[in-house]
Write an enzyme that holds these catalytic residues in place. Structure first.
Site, PDB file in Angstrom:
ATOM      1  N   ARG A   1       0.792  -1.231   0.000  1.00 22.98           N
ATOM      2  CA  ARG A   1       0.000   0.000   0.000  1.00 22.98           C
ATOM      3  C   ARG A   1       0.821   1.278   0.000  1.00 22.98           C
ATOM      4  O   ARG A   1       0.275   2.356  -0.202  1.00 22.98           O
ATOM      5  CB  ARG A   1      -0.948   0.013   1.213  1.00 22.98           C
ATOM      6  CG  ARG A   1      -0.234  -0.005   2.547  1.00 22.98           C
ATOM      7  CD  ARG A   1      -1.196  -0.134   3.709  1.00 22.98           C
ATOM      8  NE  ARG A   1      -0.513  -0.182   4.982  1.00 22.98           N
ATOM      9  CZ  ARG A   1       0.007  -1.266   5.523  1.00 22.98           C
ATOM     10  NH1 ARG A   1      -0.079  -2.423   4.885  1.00 22.98           N
ATOM     11  NH2 ARG A   1       0.615  -1.227   6.693  1.00 22.98           N
TER      12      ARG A   1
ATOM     13  N   VAL B   1       7.420  11.697  16.087  1.00 23.77           N
ATOM     14  CA  VAL B   1       6.783  12.993  16.354  1.00 23.77           C
ATOM     15  C   VAL B   1       5.892  12.846  17.577  1.00 23.77           C
ATOM     16  O   VAL B   1       4.994  11.996  17.605  1.00 23.77           O
ATOM     17  CB  VAL B   1       5.969  13.474  15.135  1.00 23.77           C
ATOM     18  CG1 VAL B   1       5.152  14.718  15.494  1.00 23.77           C
ATOM     19  CG2 VAL B   1       6.902  13.792  13.976  1.00 23.77           C
TER      20      VAL B   1
ATOM     21  N   GLU C   1      -4.112   9.562  18.527  1.00 22.53           N
ATOM     22  CA  GLU C   1      -3.418  10.346  19.548  1.00 22.53           C
ATOM     23  C   GLU C   1      -2.476  11.358  18.881  1.00 22.53           C
ATOM     24  O   GLU C   1      -2.445  12.540  19.257  1.00 22.53           O
ATOM     25  CB  GLU C   1      -2.646   9.398  20.462  1.00 22.53           C
ATOM     26  CG  GLU C   1      -2.092  10.114  21.659  1.00 22.53           C
ATOM     27  CD  GLU C   1      -1.312   9.192  22.582  1.00 22.53           C
ATOM     28  OE1 GLU C   1      -1.452   7.959  22.465  1.00 22.53           O
ATOM     29  OE2 GLU C   1      -0.560   9.714  23.401  1.00 22.53           O
ATOM     30  N   THR C   2      -1.717  10.901  17.883  1.00 23.84           N
ATOM     31  CA  THR C   2      -0.805  11.816  17.181  1.00 23.84           C
ATOM     32  C   THR C   2      -1.593  12.866  16.414  1.00 23.84           C
ATOM     33  O   THR C   2      -1.217  14.036  16.364  1.00 23.84           O
ATOM     34  CB  THR C   2       0.116  11.020  16.235  1.00 23.84           C
ATOM     35  OG1 THR C   2       0.694   9.949  16.968  1.00 23.84           O
ATOM     36  CG2 THR C   2       1.225  11.898  15.684  1.00 23.84           C
TER      37      THR C   2
ATOM     38  N   CYS D   1     -12.499  21.688  14.012  1.00 19.52           N
ATOM     39  CA  CYS D   1     -11.203  21.006  14.123  1.00 19.52           C
ATOM     40  C   CYS D   1     -11.430  19.513  14.372  1.00 19.52           C
ATOM     41  O   CYS D   1     -12.576  19.060  14.502  1.00 19.52           O
ATOM     42  CB  CYS D   1     -10.363  21.627  15.235  1.00 19.52           C
ATOM     43  SG  CYS D   1     -10.833  21.141  16.907  1.00 19.52           S
TER      44      CYS D   1
ATOM     45  N   CYS E   1     -13.473  18.674  17.398  1.00 15.94           N
ATOM     46  CA  CYS E   1     -14.925  18.837  17.243  1.00 15.94           C
ATOM     47  C   CYS E   1     -15.529  17.498  16.787  1.00 15.94           C
ATOM     48  O   CYS E   1     -16.641  17.141  17.158  1.00 15.94           O
ATOM     49  CB  CYS E   1     -15.249  19.886  16.188  1.00 15.94           C
ATOM     50  SG  CYS E   1     -14.799  21.563  16.625  1.00 15.94           S
TER      51      CYS E   1
ATOM     52  N   CYS F   1      -4.273  -1.006  10.729  1.00 18.46           N
ATOM     53  CA  CYS F   1      -3.913  -1.542   9.401  1.00 18.46           C
ATOM     54  C   CYS F   1      -3.380  -2.959   9.512  1.00 18.46           C
ATOM     55  O   CYS F   1      -3.535  -3.768   8.613  1.00 18.46           O
ATOM     56  CB  CYS F   1      -2.843  -0.676   8.742  1.00 18.46           C
ATOM     57  SG  CYS F   1      -3.475   0.890   8.197  1.00 18.46           S
TER      58      CYS F   1
ATOM     59  N   CYS G   1     -15.972  23.018  22.173  1.00 18.50           N
ATOM     60  CA  CYS G   1     -14.737  22.305  21.820  1.00 18.50           C
ATOM     61  C   CYS G   1     -13.568  22.859  22.645  1.00 18.50           C
ATOM     62  O   CYS G   1     -13.274  24.053  22.599  1.00 18.50           O
ATOM     63  CB  CYS G   1     -14.432  22.447  20.333  1.00 18.50           C
ATOM     64  SG  CYS G   1     -12.859  21.665  19.884  1.00 18.50           S
TER      65      CYS G   1
HETATM   66 ZN   LIG Z   1     -12.777  22.065  17.611  1.00 20.36          ZN
END
Ligand SMILES: [Zn+2]
Length: 298
Positions: free
Chosen positions: A26, A65, A88-89, A126, A129, A143, A200
């Protein structure tokens, strides 16, 4: 590769992983020679991009990161494009981009389905939200546990690059408003309208929980044991029976209802009901986090 072919002048490529044979199904940037050379993905991607368009400056960063370096990643970027495999990232990217006022484009895929959305601070909802809380660990397929139809990645990337090019060209009025959802197996395509959440924490209240470390997983090397403990961001209990079924085809699984042991590649992972895991066979926290994301998910 599409951004390089479109003439985007400078691409910074961040990845902690190296190219493996099972990626080639992929990940079309890579080939068998990258696997044979054990190349880090960022390095292999930069080489390929240089071959595609020598006028593009492609800068590889072989690193994890995370909360310690995300501000530096985002600071000098005009746009951030998500190619990660972890919510999480992504929520960390969301916080960092909101704080710095940088647009970013989210895309994720699993099986044959895609979800993607552009986030422009002050203009669009974002990611938080859409996803106020992280799903509990082990509750979402990854995956590696569910597989992925390779054309699904191409669809996600097509949408993502289209939105990225609009942002870079200043055509913000033309961005797709909402979350692009598609299922290539069922032939379903739709844009789900998303309204900003009035409460938010991230884009409305400017409280960046993922960036300030109040929400997030923690990896700790266990001294002298060649093992790393992962504490997930969400402490919700996980269903070990479901997890053992998902992992069964990928390695050796033992489960007694209280904990699950999973052995594959060169490591063994012990997963507890609260989502905590001890990964034996490495003392590298970044690799342990990568294995957790690959087999348990976030
Ligand atoms: Zn937001």
């Amino acid at each position: 590769m599409l951004l390089a072919r479109a003439g985007v002048g400078r691409l910074r490529l961040y990845d902690r992983d190296f190219v493996e044979l099972n990626n080639l199904q992929r990940q079309v940037l890579y080939d068998e020679s990258d696997v044979a050379q054990d190349l880090p993905k960022a390095q292999a991607a930069a080489r390929r991009i240089a071959a595609v368009n020598s006028e593009v400056e492609a800068l590889p960063f072989v690193c994890d990161v995370n909360v310690s370096n995300i501000r530096g990643v985002v600071r000098d970027a005009d746009l951030v494009v998500d190619g990660t495999d972890s919510f999480e990232t992504r929520l960390l990217i969301n916080d960092a981009c909101l704080e710095a006022g940088r647009p970013w484009v989210y895309a994720g895929c699993i099986g044959a389905s895609v979800a993607a959305m552009a986030v422009v601070p002050g203009r669009t909802p974002c990611l938080r939200c859409l996803l106020p809380d992280l799903p509990p660990p082990g509750s979402s397929p990854t995956c590696d546990t569910a597989g992925i139809l390779n054309s699904t990645v191409m669809l996600a990337v097509s949408f993502q690059v289209s939105e990225a090019v609009k942002i870079l060209a200043g055509k913000l009025d033309d961005l797709v408003l909402g979350v692009f959802n598609a299922d290539l197996w069922r032939g379903e395509f739709q844009v789900v309208r998303l309204n900003p959440r009035s409460d938010c924490p991230a884009c409305v209240r400017k409280r960046y929980d993922h960036l300030n470390g109040s929400i997030g997983s923690h990896a700790t090397s266990l001294c002298g044991r060649k093992a790393v403990q992962i504490l997930p961001a969400s402490a919700a209990p996980i269903c070990l029976d479901d997890l053992s079924r998902r992992l069964a085809a990928l390695g050796k699984v033992r489960c007694n209802g209280l904990l699950l042991k999973f052995a594959a590649e060169d490591f063994e992972m012990t997963v507890f009901v609260d989502g905590r895991a001890i990964i034996h066979g490495t003392d590298d926290a970044a690799r342990a986090r990568a294995l957790y994301a690959r087999y348990i998910g976030t």
